[in-house]
Design an enzyme around this catalytic site. Sequence first.
Site, short mmCIF file in Angstrom:
data_model
loop_
_atom_site.label_atom_id
_atom_site.label_comp_id
_atom_site.label_asym_id
_atom_site.label_seq_id
_atom_site.Cartn_x
_atom_site.Cartn_y
_atom_site.Cartn_z
N ARG B 100 0.83 -1.20 0.00
CA ARG B 100 0.00 0.00 0.00
C ARG B 100 0.86 1.24 0.00
O ARG B 100 1.92 1.26 0.63
CB ARG B 100 -0.85 0.07 1.27
CG ARG B 100 -1.96 -0.92 1.36
CD ARG B 100 -2.61 -0.80 2.72
NE ARG B 100 -3.12 -2.07 3.17
CZ ARG B 100 -4.42 -2.39 3.19
NH1 ARG B 100 -5.31 -1.52 2.81
NH2 ARG B 100 -4.81 -3.57 3.60
N ARG B 344 -5.32 6.95 11.51
CA ARG B 344 -4.85 8.27 11.10
C ARG B 344 -5.82 9.29 11.67
O ARG B 344 -6.95 8.92 12.05
CB ARG B 344 -4.79 8.39 9.58
CG ARG B 344 -6.10 8.06 8.91
CD ARG B 344 -5.98 8.05 7.40
NE ARG B 344 -7.24 7.65 6.81
CZ ARG B 344 -7.41 7.37 5.52
NH1 ARG B 344 -6.39 7.44 4.70
NH2 ARG B 344 -8.60 7.03 5.06
N HIS B 460 -15.86 6.57 -1.04
CA HIS B 460 -15.04 7.61 -1.66
C HIS B 460 -15.79 8.93 -1.73
O HIS B 460 -15.29 9.98 -1.33
CB HIS B 460 -14.63 7.16 -3.06
CG HIS B 460 -13.80 8.17 -3.80
ND1 HIS B 460 -14.33 9.10 -4.65
CD2 HIS B 460 -12.47 8.41 -3.76
CE1 HIS B 460 -13.37 9.85 -5.12
NE2 HIS B 460 -12.21 9.45 -4.60
N SER B 770 -5.72 51.44 3.19
CA SER B 770 -6.43 50.18 3.05
C SER B 770 -5.88 49.48 1.81
O SER B 770 -5.98 50.01 0.70
CB SER B 770 -7.94 50.43 2.91
OG SER B 770 -8.60 49.21 2.72
N CYS B 837 -8.64 45.25 2.24
CA CYS B 837 -10.02 45.02 1.83
C CYS B 837 -10.10 44.26 0.52
O CYS B 837 -11.14 44.25 -0.11
CB CYS B 837 -10.77 46.35 1.73
SG CYS B 837 -10.13 47.45 0.47
#
Lengths: 880, 880
Positions: B100, B344, B460, B770, B837
């Site tokens: 795997r 996991r 899945h 800004s 912004c």
Amino acid sequence: MQTKNKKRIYYFSKELTEGNKSMRELLGGKGANLAEMTSIGLPVPPGFTITTATCAEYHEDGEKLPAGLLNSVHKNMSRLEKESGKCFGSSQNPLLVSVRSGAAASMPGMMDTVLNLGLNDLSVEGLASMTGNERFALDAYRRLINMFGDVVMGIDHHYFEAAFDKIKKRYKVSRDTELNIQGLRELVTAYKQIYKTHTRKNFPQDPYKQLQLAIEAVFRSWNIPRAITYRRINEIQGLIGTAVNVQSMVFGNMGDDSGTGVAFTRDPSTGKNEFYGEFLINAQGEDVVAGIRTPSPVKEMKKWRPDIHQQLLKVKKILESHYKDMQDIEFTIERGNLFMLQTRVGKRTGPAAVKIAVDMVKEKSITQKTALLRVPANDLNQLLLPSFDPKAKRRVLTVGLPASPGAASGYPVFTADEAVVRAENGENVILVRRETSPEDVHGMHVASGILTSTGGSTSHAAVVARGWGKCCVAGAGELVIDAKRKKIQINGTTITGKDIISIDGTSGELMLGDVAKCPPNFSKEFKTLMNWADKKRKLLIRTNADSPEDAKVARDFGAEGIGLCRTEHMFFGDQRIVAMRQMILADNEQDRRLALKKILPYQRKDFEGIFTAMKELPVTIRLLDPPLHEFLPQDQKTQKQLARSLKVPVEKIIKRVSQLHEVNPMLGHRGCRLSITYPEILEMQVRAITEATINCRRKRINAFPEIMIPLVGIVNELAVLRSLVEQTIAKVKSKKKYNGKLDIPIGTMIEIPRAALTAEQVAAYADFFSFGTNDLTQMTFGYSRDDIGTFIPEYLKENILEKNPFQSMDSAGVGQLVEMAVNKGRKIKSKLKCGICGEHGGDPESIAFFQSVQLNYVSCSPFRIPVARLAAAQAVLLEQ
Amino acid sequence: MQTKNKKRIYYFSKELTEGNKSMRELLGGKGANLAEMTSIGLPVPPGFTITTATCAEYHEDGEKLPAGLLNSVHKNMSRLEKESGKCFGSSQNPLLVSVRSGAAASMPGMMDTVLNLGLNDLSVEGLASMTGNERFALDAYRRLINMFGDVVMGIDHHYFEAAFDKIKKRYKVSRDTELNIQGLRELVTAYKQIYKTHTRKNFPQDPYKQLQLAIEAVFRSWNIPRAITYRRINEIQGLIGTAVNVQSMVFGNMGDDSGTGVAFTRDPSTGKNEFYGEFLINAQGEDVVAGIRTPSPVKEMKKWRPDIHQQLLKVKKILESHYKDMQDIEFTIERGNLFMLQTRVGKRTGPAAVKIAVDMVKEKSITQKTALLRVPANDLNQLLLPSFDPKAKRRVLTVGLPASPGAASGYPVFTADEAVVRAENGENVILVRRETSPEDVHGMHVASGILTSTGGSTSHAAVVARGWGKCCVAGAGELVIDAKRKKIQINGTTITGKDIISIDGTSGELMLGDVAKCPPNFSKEFKTLMNWADKKRKLLIRTNADSPEDAKVARDFGAEGIGLCRTEHMFFGDQRIVAMRQMILADNEQDRRLALKKILPYQRKDFEGIFTAMKELPVTIRLLDPPLHEFLPQDQKTQKQLARSLKVPVEKIIKRVSQLHEVNPMLGHRGCRLSITYPEILEMQVRAITEATINCRRKRINAFPEIMIPLVGIVNELAVLRSLVEQTIAKVKSKKKYNGKLDIPIGTMIEIPRAALTAEQVAAYADFFSFGTNDLTQMTFGYSRDDIGTFIPEYLKENILEKNPFQSMDSAGVGQLVEMAVNKGRKIKSKLKCGICGEHGGDPESIAFFQSVQLNYVSCSPFRIPVARLAAAQAVLLEQ
């Protein structure tokens, strides 16, 4: 706020002179030099200067004279009365004064002048009895009312002119001077009536009132649109205002023992060391400058008054040895006595500037350094102006005065506005006027050349044209200009706005048709100056050239390599563009490669030609830069033709064009972005470069290409492409079995702000940086060069921008990025070669900046190379 | 080059375990955790892990296994043989292994797996005799040939499936497990034939050859497109490769005392502290993950094997107390023995992440800091997803498994490619599949929701959807999907691609029609977490909002003011746009002012509304920004209508549209450039703002507007406009006889590189900065957001760009300018307020940067506010 004790007025006379030539900022050029000339013993009518700071006060206070100023004016007038023994406004022995503007920088014809102040209904009689010349006195009075009405009160000049014409008609005379005393009296009355009609006030009889209003008018004139325009066009900045010069009048129109003139201590067109100028007998100074009467050359003065001619030559010597530069003077002869009214550094053409500077070094008057700094680098352009081909047939219609050298052809236009309109349409135009005036400057600026029918080589047209290095023929008296019908009659020939004419500013000839021109021929003084410059400068000068022809011209001008060879033009041309279009229309890489294969031999041949023209010198080749849509036809008709010739459906072409359309193409899929998505284009170009190099080297032509990758913004772009270029070079070498070293440097343009900001990353993959300051300016300012027309004019007018940043590089913003990139790059590679290939490479001010950040070279268009060579030397000298 | 002595393999078993959970980078997540689980005494089948570094070596060497690797594999296999007492490839007691992949980051379903390695024609008989289960042995062998053929040799899975179907038909069975031994023998033969046909080789009988090819296949799978796509979508970077885990096989398909399952230690959808998962009796693990059979919930295990259920609950406890986080585990029961195959950290939805983090703090398992850092700020978005309105009528067609919460409506699409095409057309789509596979991820990514007919909540589809916070209903077994005809049949109802459907990821319902949705309802854990975040963060969070409605929503989300109120939308709307167009078409200032006067009352009312919604909080209003052409109709029809309604000739409109056309509008006449050329627009807007403020204040509504001038690049722009704003405010105050203090700050956007570069000049005239990082990114990179589609995908694919700089701010380039501007600005004004912004204001990574350069606030869209609050806290915590 100014303090009360601030000295606002500086006096000058034989007895007391408070100013000097170093006080130009405060007294203006004219005032400082009047003081200086008085100090060194030249005959100057006494007077005083009101400072430029006072003008600034006037504007700051909302157009109000500062308190106390008029008091000081009175005090200084009293001193003037005492010294002259005359009395302001007196009916016995009146003192008359002129009021003239004078800023720190010379602005010919832009500011206003009033003469003969102090005359009124009483003092005019005093002047008549004092001079014993009633005609003269009345003439002076009518001039005052006219000038005062026009300049101070804003009454249109033509009202006065019309009245004059009417009276001349009644008295059946054609010239002004022929009018008798009775006529002049009527004229004065008529003028006063015009004055009253337009101002609803009587012409002021109080001489101090006249003086006050005149001073204010001069102050106001500082901020009228045409003065602002002039300052902008001539890049005059940082001045606070104009000074006002009040000076005792002297008269050149007191009879045939009187006269007036303007002159240069050397020829301002050629620089020849000859006293050069013009004078008019029995006339006031304004008559010469305005170009109303055509004056005589100053050398003819020998016949009229050899003593005064001698005196003037002596003045020339004194002034040149004192000022150590060519001077432009104004003088008046009053009943045989010479008076100096002005001296200033004389404007000159580029060729004259070069000759005078080099000559003065030979004469040991100035140093080489002074000579190099004195020639405005931009003016060298004039030396590179074409002249007419001597072998070309000329159909000369008339000959005028050669007022500003050069050769120009174009359609005649009759008003400044028409000049602007037609020039904007891309036409070359010649501005044709009886005489020009400050109102015409916008038209003069866009015209290829200027032609006038009156006025001499110191007329408005001539002075302005020379300042700009623009071709001018003045005083072509045979011209009959019909501005309304847009026609010129010359000796039986009629010229309309549809006929091209040519003028030769060196010979004064006016010719019919578009006469062939040929390249300039450099003087030995030019070569000397360039030699001196080359020894001083540190920057190398390369050129932007895309063809062997351009490369050759540039080499002749002194180019030390090509800094920018664009390859996009090489994709046009009959066969190539077909293949290029096939490539763009291809659906897959294979078909693109097939099309590119057809272009390869052409590109290779182009490169061989350029390498040969530039042999031994480096040639920086920029890989394909523009977006692909530029290679496809945008109009349906051509699209259909293309479809037929490529045998593809027109829909396919239309679809591809629309796929390639971009909202902001400047920021789109171009430059190295193309090479990332279509690496096969880069491969073909690098292959062509490498094969061309090998072919040249095998023919013992030393080719030194440098490969430049445009529009990098991310180091990875350069990393990936550099590796592809290297692989391609290696492949070609092996295929062509070439074992010699090629060592082709691979570098990048720095033209995206991010590339400059991350230059330490980019430098790791670059053998050189070449700043593309055009695009860098676009992106740093957020401007699109194609679109700035909508707001930049307003920005310049409102002083939001001092200069168009595409002409002179903005050092605060764009320059900061350039400096940052150089420093960051050299931190990684201490010897990283850095150059610039934007249009700023030929701009002296920008070149000074590039020197200051220690670039290795600048690259400019071939015709800017001498400019760049001199500017680079000046930059070094100014750093010292 | 790796040294020969480099340790490439880490062994794990009860007797020797060389790795641990900290070695995730080297051993991958799966390998590190297999070693860790072994260490803490959990039952793990022994095996070994080949390092990720070995994978990197493999790719660097041009897909070649490093020398010596196979030797090491042999040695480790020998140890495995010794420990298990079995023999690899033996015909007596064969050792079987799985191979795997396992990278450092979890990539579910992306990498490849091969089971049952070691089987061949001989050992299959060994397995049969050892297990006494010939059927099982043959089934294992056919699975090996199928998986090996598919995964290692790239033979399409459907060839095997077709062969299976054919044999099942012949044997008249419908389910795989019903096939008898004879059928399985035929199947093995058929599979081997398929293998030979497609590979032109026999299925390898040498087990070490199998092992070698499988290892190489795993390594290769690291760089297949779908793995690269997954990493890109999930922003997984900096990994060098995948590890390979070789592990003794255990079998869940050895009969009814065997089974396999996957589970989460807590509910990954809701976060509830309940063991959550599914299992299948007599099945191999891949059967659960692939969603081929629908498994049973893990709590039902109690009925089947209560002892194992108890054992699993113990494992949950051990793992959570060891890992201090929710775990996602895989297990197999082989003849009544439990084996752990993987653990996991479990993926979870945003709501689950919040609940688990807050719960674990309450359980004293983790600290507040850990809790804050553990919830991915972006995932909070899922808490803000709408749910269906409970009052809305639902026409429920069927109920599937609620696999990922949320509510989605859209057109059903049946392939991933169709999903992409229709989504690009702006349609909402629901991807409908029997089951999804890694090949579908691109379609899943663009879909509004996912609906499958088979597979459970760990299939899945479910796992991927939860990872993205996308709504998913899985295993809706009543659906009959006809993908070819694009139809779904459900209990007699037919749905086509033209019918909108709705799915409820919380209830599992599938509904016909576009069911109404309502805003989310926040959990108490969410509020707790937000509270903790607010205590830690230093950045203020403002919002971008242009209407009272948006302002209110933002305030509910915790906005502390408006950082960007765009005014351009206020010029649209029936009456306003007419006046706006009149203004644009006006020939002179007077007419423009007349038109603007009509707009004034609307703007004033808009501002009053926004001030009221935001009372007590600052509202930063940006003056008009877009180019004027955006307000004129571009198509002929609307132009004609406009001409009629304004009673002007259509030519005038066409002419004006063409005058306003720009080559690069992004860099054109917009922003403050408009205010310079048309100051009357600015005056009207400032008047509206000031009048609205005074009106509000008089109604005791505390309005705090801030006026923001966009697109400043030159300090003079701001100087001139600031003064105009101040004058206008003063005029309004006096006209409205308002004597109170208004103190409206006047600041600028920093969005042009030059403004950042010259920020020390700009700051002198700005009360705040800004940063408009959208435009700043465009100009710093030289990108047009509208046009990057042509090359950015390629750039991301080729890793030239790590991320799209419009999503996450580029700190090296754009960030450098931001930091420079903040520092330069604060040098002049130490307390200069600085905010941002652009859209980066809601991006966690960018927020971390803004914290690091000490901005005062970020402003983002209302729905990003919780994300920004958490990200701002995380930025502070990570700085510590």
